[in-house]
Design a protein around this motif. Structure first.
Motif, PDB file in Angstrom:
ATOM      1  N   LEU A   1      17.907   1.307   3.411  1.00  0.00           N
ATOM      2  CA  LEU A   1      16.869   0.343   3.759  1.00  0.00           C
ATOM      3  C   LEU A   1      17.500  -0.799   4.535  1.00  0.00           C
ATOM      4  CD1 LEU A   1      16.017   1.807   0.990  1.00  0.00           C
ATOM      5  CD2 LEU A   1      14.152   0.189   1.092  1.00  0.00           C
ATOM      6  N   THR A   2      16.958  -1.045   5.728  1.00  0.00           N
ATOM      7  CA  THR A   2      17.471  -2.093   6.609  1.00  0.00           C
ATOM      8  C   THR A   2      16.294  -2.802   7.260  1.00  0.00           C
ATOM      9  OG1 THR A   2      17.583  -0.606   8.500  1.00  0.00           O
ATOM     10  CG2 THR A   2      19.561  -0.747   7.141  1.00  0.00           C
ATOM     11  N   ASP A   3      16.590  -3.851   7.971  1.00  0.00           N
ATOM     12  CA  ASP A   3      15.595  -4.563   8.780  1.00  0.00           C
ATOM     13  C   ASP A   3      14.372  -4.996   7.985  1.00  0.00           C
ATOM     14  OD1 ASP A   3      17.212  -4.202  11.021  1.00  0.00           O
ATOM     15  OD2 ASP A   3      16.314  -2.251  11.435  1.00  0.00           O
ATOM     16  N   TYR A   4      14.599  -5.685   6.885  1.00  0.00           N
ATOM     17  CA  TYR A   4      13.480  -6.209   6.110  1.00  0.00           C
ATOM     18  C   TYR A   4      12.711  -7.234   6.929  1.00  0.00           C
ATOM     19  CZ  TYR A   4      15.195  -4.168   1.765  1.00  0.00           C
ATOM     20  OH  TYR A   4      15.582  -3.307   0.792  1.00  0.00           O
ATOM     21  N   GLU A   5      11.418  -7.244   6.758  1.00  0.00           N
ATOM     22  CA  GLU A   5      10.567  -8.236   7.399  1.00  0.00           C
ATOM     23  C   GLU A   5       9.800  -8.988   6.326  1.00  0.00           C
ATOM     24  OE1 GLU A   5       8.018  -6.605  10.384  1.00  0.00           O
ATOM     25  OE2 GLU A   5       9.617  -5.366  11.217  1.00  0.00           O
ATOM     26  N   ALA A   6       9.746 -10.295   6.472  1.00  0.00           N
ATOM     27  CA  ALA A   6       8.996 -11.110   5.522  1.00  0.00           C
ATOM     28  C   ALA A   6       7.504 -10.854   5.700  1.00  0.00           C
ATOM     29  CB  ALA A   6       9.301 -12.585   5.734  1.00  0.00           C
ATOM     30  N   ALA A   7       6.787 -10.837   4.605  1.00  0.00           N
ATOM     31  CA  ALA A   7       5.339 -10.662   4.645  1.00  0.00           C
ATOM     32  C   ALA A   7       4.685 -11.840   3.938  1.00  0.00           C
ATOM     33  CB  ALA A   7       4.935  -9.363   3.963  1.00  0.00           C
ATOM     34  N   ASN A   8       3.588 -12.300   4.477  1.00  0.00           N
ATOM     35  CA  ASN A   8       2.870 -13.419   3.872  1.00  0.00           C
ATOM     36  C   ASN A   8       1.972 -12.972   2.740  1.00  0.00           C
ATOM     37  OD1 ASN A   8       3.991 -15.303   5.651  1.00  0.00           O
ATOM     38  ND2 ASN A   8       2.481 -14.776   7.218  1.00  0.00           N
ATOM     39  N   HIS A   9       1.629 -11.679   2.717  1.00  0.00           N
ATOM     40  CA  HIS A   9       0.695 -11.151   1.741  1.00  0.00           C
ATOM     41  C   HIS A   9       1.031  -9.690   1.508  1.00  0.00           C
ATOM     42  CE1 HIS A   9      -3.281  -9.817   0.201  1.00  0.00           C
ATOM     43  NE2 HIS A   9      -3.316 -11.053  -0.287  1.00  0.00           N
ATOM     44  N   TYR A  10       0.748  -9.163   0.319  1.00  0.00           N
ATOM     45  CA  TYR A  10       1.104  -7.782   0.021  1.00  0.00           C
ATOM     46  C   TYR A  10       0.340  -6.775   0.887  1.00  0.00           C
ATOM     47  CZ  TYR A  10      -3.144  -6.956  -2.764  1.00  0.00           C
ATOM     48  OH  TYR A  10      -4.428  -6.784  -3.172  1.00  0.00           O
ATOM     49  N   LEU A  11      -0.738  -7.196   1.513  1.00  0.00           N
ATOM     50  CA  LEU A  11      -1.470  -6.309   2.421  1.00  0.00           C
ATOM     51  C   LEU A  11      -1.080  -6.533   3.884  1.00  0.00           C
ATOM     52  CD1 LEU A  11      -5.035  -6.442   0.823  1.00  0.00           C
ATOM     53  CD2 LEU A  11      -3.360  -4.588   0.693  1.00  0.00           C
ATOM     54  N   ASP A  12      -0.009  -7.290   4.102  1.00  0.00           N
ATOM     55  CA  ASP A  12       0.431  -7.649   5.445  1.00  0.00           C
ATOM     56  C   ASP A  12       1.327  -6.551   6.035  1.00  0.00           C
ATOM     57  OD1 ASP A  12       1.021  -9.004   7.758  1.00  0.00           O
ATOM     58  OD2 ASP A  12       2.437 -10.376   6.812  1.00  0.00           O
ATOM     59  N   TRP A  13       0.719  -5.395   6.379  1.00  0.00           N
ATOM     60  CA  TRP A  13       1.436  -4.306   7.034  1.00  0.00           C
ATOM     61  C   TRP A  13       0.455  -3.443   7.790  1.00  0.00           C
ATOM     62  CZ3 TRP A  13       0.519   0.803   5.354  1.00  0.00           C
ATOM     63  CH2 TRP A  13      -0.162   0.922   4.139  1.00  0.00           C
ATOM     64  N   GLU A  14       0.951  -2.683   8.744  1.00  0.00           N
ATOM     65  CA  GLU A  14       0.108  -1.819   9.557  1.00  0.00           C
ATOM     66  C   GLU A  14       0.565  -0.375   9.426  1.00  0.00           C
ATOM     67  OE1 GLU A  14      -0.240  -2.979  13.632  1.00  0.00           O
ATOM     68  OE2 GLU A  14      -0.263  -5.097  13.117  1.00  0.00           O
ATOM     69  N   VAL A  15      -0.389   0.514   9.363  1.00  0.00           N
ATOM     70  CA  VAL A  15      -0.075   1.936   9.385  1.00  0.00           C
ATOM     71  C   VAL A  15       0.162   2.311  10.846  1.00  0.00           C
ATOM     72  CG1 VAL A  15      -0.943   4.253   8.928  1.00  0.00           C
ATOM     73  CG2 VAL A  15      -1.509   2.376   7.373  1.00  0.00           C
ATOM     74  N   CYS A  16       1.208   3.081  11.077  1.00  0.00           N
ATOM     75  CA  CYS A  16       1.474   3.516  12.449  1.00  0.00           C
ATOM     76  C   CYS A  16       1.822   5.001  12.452  1.00  0.00           C
ATOM     77  CB  CYS A  16       2.601   2.696  13.061  1.00  0.00           C
ATOM     78  SG  CYS A  16       4.185   2.962  12.271  1.00  0.00           S
ATOM     79  N   ALA A  17       1.985   5.558  13.603  1.00  0.00           N
ATOM     80  CA  ALA A  17       2.240   7.000  13.736  1.00  0.00           C
ATOM     81  C   ALA A  17       3.574   7.404  13.131  1.00  0.00           C
ATOM     82  CB  ALA A  17       2.203   7.388  15.203  1.00  0.00           C
ATOM     83  N   ASP A  18       4.491   6.460  12.973  1.00  0.00           N
ATOM     84  CA  ASP A  18       5.821   6.777  12.474  1.00  0.00           C
ATOM     85  C   ASP A  18       5.949   6.644  10.960  1.00  0.00           C
ATOM     86  OD1 ASP A  18       6.758   7.139  15.104  1.00  0.00           O
ATOM     87  OD2 ASP A  18       6.873   4.967  15.311  1.00  0.00           O
ATOM     88  N   LEU A  19       4.855   6.410  10.282  1.00  0.00           N
ATOM     89  CA  LEU A  19       4.888   6.224   8.840  1.00  0.00           C
ATOM     90  C   LEU A  19       5.395   7.482   8.153  1.00  0.00           C
ATOM     91  CD1 LEU A  19       4.134   4.421   6.410  1.00  0.00           C
ATOM     92  CD2 LEU A  19       1.894   5.488   6.465  1.00  0.00           C
ATOM     93  N   LEU A  20       6.390   7.331   7.295  1.00  0.00           N
ATOM     94  CA  LEU A  20       6.921   8.462   6.546  1.00  0.00           C
ATOM     95  C   LEU A  20       6.285   8.506   5.166  1.00  0.00           C
ATOM     96  CD1 LEU A  20       8.924  10.795   6.280  1.00  0.00           C
ATOM     97  CD2 LEU A  20      10.649   9.136   5.593  1.00  0.00           C
ATOM     98  N   VAL A  21       6.404   7.431   4.404  1.00  0.00           N
ATOM     99  CA  VAL A  21       5.832   7.420   3.061  1.00  0.00           C
ATOM    100  C   VAL A  21       5.741   5.971   2.572  1.00  0.00           C
ATOM    101  CG1 VAL A  21       8.037   7.701   1.843  1.00  0.00           C
ATOM    102  CG2 VAL A  21       5.965   8.539   0.783  1.00  0.00           C
ATOM    103  N   LEU A  22       4.757   5.690   1.769  1.00  0.00           N
ATOM    104  CA  LEU A  22       4.630   4.391   1.131  1.00  0.00           C
ATOM    105  C   LEU A  22       4.711   4.637  -0.363  1.00  0.00           C
ATOM    106  CD1 LEU A  22       4.034   1.339   1.352  1.00  0.00           C
ATOM    107  CD2 LEU A  22       1.619   1.907   1.139  1.00  0.00           C
ATOM    108  N   VAL A  23       5.773   4.136  -0.989  1.00  0.00           N
ATOM    109  CA  VAL A  23       6.019   4.381  -2.402  1.00  0.00           C
ATOM    110  C   VAL A  23       6.203   3.046  -3.099  1.00  0.00           C
ATOM    111  CG1 VAL A  23       7.536   5.513  -4.068  1.00  0.00           C
ATOM    112  CG2 VAL A  23       7.171   6.549  -1.846  1.00  0.00           C
ATOM    113  N   SER A  24       5.379   2.749  -4.074  1.00  0.00           N
ATOM    114  CA  SER A  24       5.509   1.540  -4.876  1.00  0.00           C
ATOM    115  C   SER A  24       5.725   0.289  -4.026  1.00  0.00           C
ATOM    116  CB  SER A  24       6.666   1.688  -5.868  1.00  0.00           C
ATOM    117  OG  SER A  24       6.443   2.777  -6.710  1.00  0.00           O
TER     118      SER A  24
END
Length: 132
Positions: free
Chosen positions: A100-123
């Motif tokens: 895991l690298t390149d962490y990005e700060a998020a303002n809210h737990y829903l602050d992310w976008e689904v994109c074509a490169d999504l592998l998996v979202l776990v916990s």
């Protein structure tokens, strides 16, 4: 930046094989960088798609050599969702190392976008093959 590579996967297999042979795994060829990491084992059954057999890791940075050794064994032998991997399963296994690298700060737990490169979202951990 360090990327997961074949040598890391080989080291995970060497570690598991050494466990069954009551020996030490050979020293790996990669450096001692520190990263959060996950080790995933999948098993190919009857020529079908690989099925999850174990996956455990940590969000805390660990030295790669010690972290991969620990989590190769933990994910193979102590993932509570599955019985421990047996030595006779080794020829049927596939292993994936995720750093895991390149962490990005998020303002809210829903602050992310689904994109074509999504592998998996776990916990709440978004693992992507390519940066979205």
């Amino acid at each position: 930046m360090v990327s997961a590579n074949k040598e890391m996967v080989v080291y995970c297999f060497d570690t598991l094989l050494a466990h069954y042979n009551s020996t030490e795994a050979p020293s790996p060829a990669f450096d001692q960088a520190q990263h959060p990491l996950f080790v995933t084992w999948k098993k190919v059954v009857n020529g079908g798609d690989p099925r999850l057999r174990g996956c455990i890791g940590t969000l805390e940075a660990r030295s790669l050599i010690n972290g991969l050794k620990d989590y190769a064994l933990t994910s193979a032998l102590r993932d509570r969702r599955f019985p421990p991997i047996q030595a006779n399963e080794l020829p049927l296994l596939e292993c994936t190392v995720s750093l895991l690298t390149d962490y990005e700060a998020a303002n809210h737990y829903l602050d992310w976008e689904v994109c074509a490169d999504l592998l998996v979202l776990v916990s709440g951990i978004l693992l992507a093959e390519l940066k979205c």
